[in-house]
Scaffold this active site. Structure first.
Site, short mmCIF file in Angstrom:
data_model
loop_
_atom_site.label_atom_id
_atom_site.label_comp_id
_atom_site.label_asym_id
_atom_site.label_seq_id
_atom_site.Cartn_x
_atom_site.Cartn_y
_atom_site.Cartn_z
N ASP A 293 3.05 1.67 -10.66
CA ASP A 293 2.22 0.72 -11.53
C ASP A 293 2.70 -0.49 -12.46
OD1 ASP A 293 0.02 2.09 -10.96
OD2 ASP A 293 -0.23 3.66 -12.52
N ARG B 133 -10.02 -2.15 -17.96
CA ARG B 133 -9.79 -0.81 -17.60
C ARG B 133 -8.39 0.11 -18.08
NH1 ARG B 133 -9.58 -0.04 -11.81
NH2 ARG B 133 -9.19 1.94 -12.54
N CYS C 104 -9.65 0.80 -8.34
CA CYS C 104 -8.91 -0.16 -7.64
C CYS C 104 -8.61 -0.13 -6.32
CB CYS C 104 -7.41 -0.23 -8.23
SG CYS C 104 -7.39 -0.93 -10.13
N LYS D 252 -3.94 6.08 -20.51
CA LYS D 252 -5.28 6.11 -19.91
C LYS D 252 -5.18 7.20 -18.90
CE LYS D 252 -5.61 3.31 -16.32
NZ LYS D 252 -6.53 3.99 -15.13
N ASN D 253 -3.86 7.48 -17.96
CA ASN D 253 -3.84 8.36 -16.88
C ASN D 253 -3.74 9.69 -17.20
OD1 ASN D 253 -4.32 6.30 -15.28
ND2 ASN D 253 -2.12 6.30 -14.34
N ARG E 5 -7.20 5.10 -0.19
CA ARG E 5 -6.78 6.27 -1.26
C ARG E 5 -7.50 7.66 -0.87
NH1 ARG E 5 -6.07 3.44 -6.93
NH2 ARG E 5 -5.25 5.48 -7.45
#
Ligand code: UD1
Length: 424
Positions: A309, A401, A118, A23-24, A123
């Site tokens: 993560d 997600r 999230c 995903k990232n 952030r």
């Protein structure tokens, strides 16, 4: 209609699981397509909610997106009509902010809003913005809009990041691709997703060297061509199934992985007592959980350290590992939201700032818990796999997600996991 995930213990997980594209990485590759007007094909893109949000962002800006199959898209950005990413899309996903670098590089303009995503601590995007300013852009921060203007032309510059931020490294790298002259990014993030992005951009004609190290050099080029790229495997999804194998004392073959991306995960699973067999030629890792998992200390760090993560998944494993463990989170503040959920399941955890002390218990007990963020959701599922009785994980949207097809993947390994829909 509301839904929750019901998990009941069903013994050790056994069998094979195939890992999806990262995903990232996929999100950034999609944003990077804005750097060229030629056609680009991206395959092995995980069909996740976040990926759909990024495709929505691109389409809003004027991209022509053609879905070839579930995991492949063709994109042509020869008629971008907008440089403003609407607030609704920014609120859905923080990573939408990475369109800023490519928009700025190709069109000299980007307006976005304060990113959502999230809730794992404050952030900020100050490092991204400082980088854009070093390249000559003017940044104007309104009440919630961020206006970055590079219409005067971007010029390569030396940039030092105070922290090796993944997003800032990617955004600045993309902004520098079409800038005039050479940009160096020092103290850059070294995550494999950054290397994947640089490899993709280099295929299109960019001149990026050093991605995956602390110093990245980008020599600006006039324009990029089209091309195609396959997204790298998702190391966090892989790690989650590897920890699930350890949690349940199972025997799981994790397929389509790059073992070199998983070094800290493999090391910590072995320290916990698991057997880990690596088959690099076949891109596979087999994890056999220990009969008596052992306590250990973990500390999250930027790559090549243990990823933040996977912190919640490892903490979940430690709740049932014999002895006392300490988990230190150094990448994000406030990334212990899963602790309250694990405590509801009778885990013994005490937190103090960014440190959590865990005393292993013989068993967890199922109850109603919430997926407070994406990885916290994963930890609730992992806990449910071994907890006595039934665990009901609510706020499931976070999990969609980041984990493609998780219901089927867990069930194929023998988990008793169902998505239950409730009429309201
Ligand atoms: C990415 C990943 C996320 C992962 C994180 C760290 C995506 C879509 N998300 O997030 O899953 O947990 O890397 O590996 O790829 N920071 C600043 N100023 C900035 C930018 C960041 O202070 O301008 C701080 C953040 O608050 C945080 C730390 O740096 O404490 C790490 O953030 P960063 O590496 O930027 O993470 P993301 O790119 O947001």
């Amino acid at each position: 209609m509301r839904e929750y995930i019901r998990v009941r213990p069903n013994g050790p997980l056994k069998g094979e699981v195939t890992i999806s594209g990262a995903k990232n990485s996929g999100l950034k590759l999609l944003a990077a397509t804005l750097l060229t007007k030629e056609e680009v094909t991206i395959s092995n893109l995980p069909p996740l909610k976040d990926v759909n949000v990024m495709l929505d962002v691109l389409q809003y800006l004027g991209s022509k997106v053609e879905r070839i199959d579930d995991t492949t898209v063709k994109i042509k950005n020869d008629n971008i009509t907008d440089y403003i990413t609407p607030i609704e899309l920014m609120n859905k996903m923080r990573a939408s902010f990475v369109v800023t670098g490519p928009l700025l590089s190709r069109f000299g303009k980007s307006i976005t809003y304060m990113p959502g995503g999230c809730s794992i601590g404050s952030r900020p995007v100050d490092l991204h913005l400082k980088g854009f300013e070093s390249l000559g852009a003017k940044v104007h921060i309104g009440i919630d809009a961020i206006d970055v203007d590079g219409s005067g032309g971007l010029k390569g510059a030396p940039i030092y990041l105070d922290f090796p931020s993944v997003g800032a490294t990617e955004n600045i790298m993309m902004a520098a691709v079409l800038a005039e002259g050479t940009t160096t990014i020092d103290n850059a993030a070294q995550e494999p997703e950054i290397t994947d992005l640089a490899n993709f951009l280099n295929k299109l004609g960019a001149k990026i060297r050093g991605a995956g190290t602390k110093t990245i050099e980008v020599v600006g080029v006039k324009e990029l061509t089209g091309g195609s790229h396959t997204v790298m495997p998702d190391r966090i999804e892989a790690a989650t199934y590897m920890v699930a194998a350890a949690m349940t004392k199972g025997d799981v073959l994790v397929k389509d992985v790059v073992a070199a991306h998983l070094i800290p995960i493999i090391a910590k699973l072995r320290e916990n007592g698991a057997e880990v067999e690596i088959n690099e030629d076949e891109d596979q890792i087999r994890v056999i959980g220990a009969d008596k998992p052992k306590a250990m200390n973990i500390k999250t760090l930027p790559y090549p350290g243990l990823p933040t993560d996977v912190q919640s998944q490892f903490m979940t494993l430690l709740t049932i590992s014999e002895g006392d463990s300490v988990v230190k989170e150094t990448v994000f503040e406030n990334r212990f939201m899963h602790v309250a959920e694990l405590q509801k399941m009778r885990a013994l955890i005490v937190t103090d700032g960014n440190e959590a002390r865990i005393k292993g218990v013989d068993k967890l007990v199922g109850t109603d818990v919430r997926a407070t963020d994406l990885r916290a959701g994963a930890s609730c599922i992992l806990a449910g796999l071994v907890a006595e009785g039934e665990t009901r994980v609510h706020d499931t949207y976070h999990i969609y997600r980041g984990y493609y097809d998780f219901e089927k993947k867990f069930k194929d390994l023998g988990a008793d996991l169902e998505i239950i829909k409730v009429e309201e």
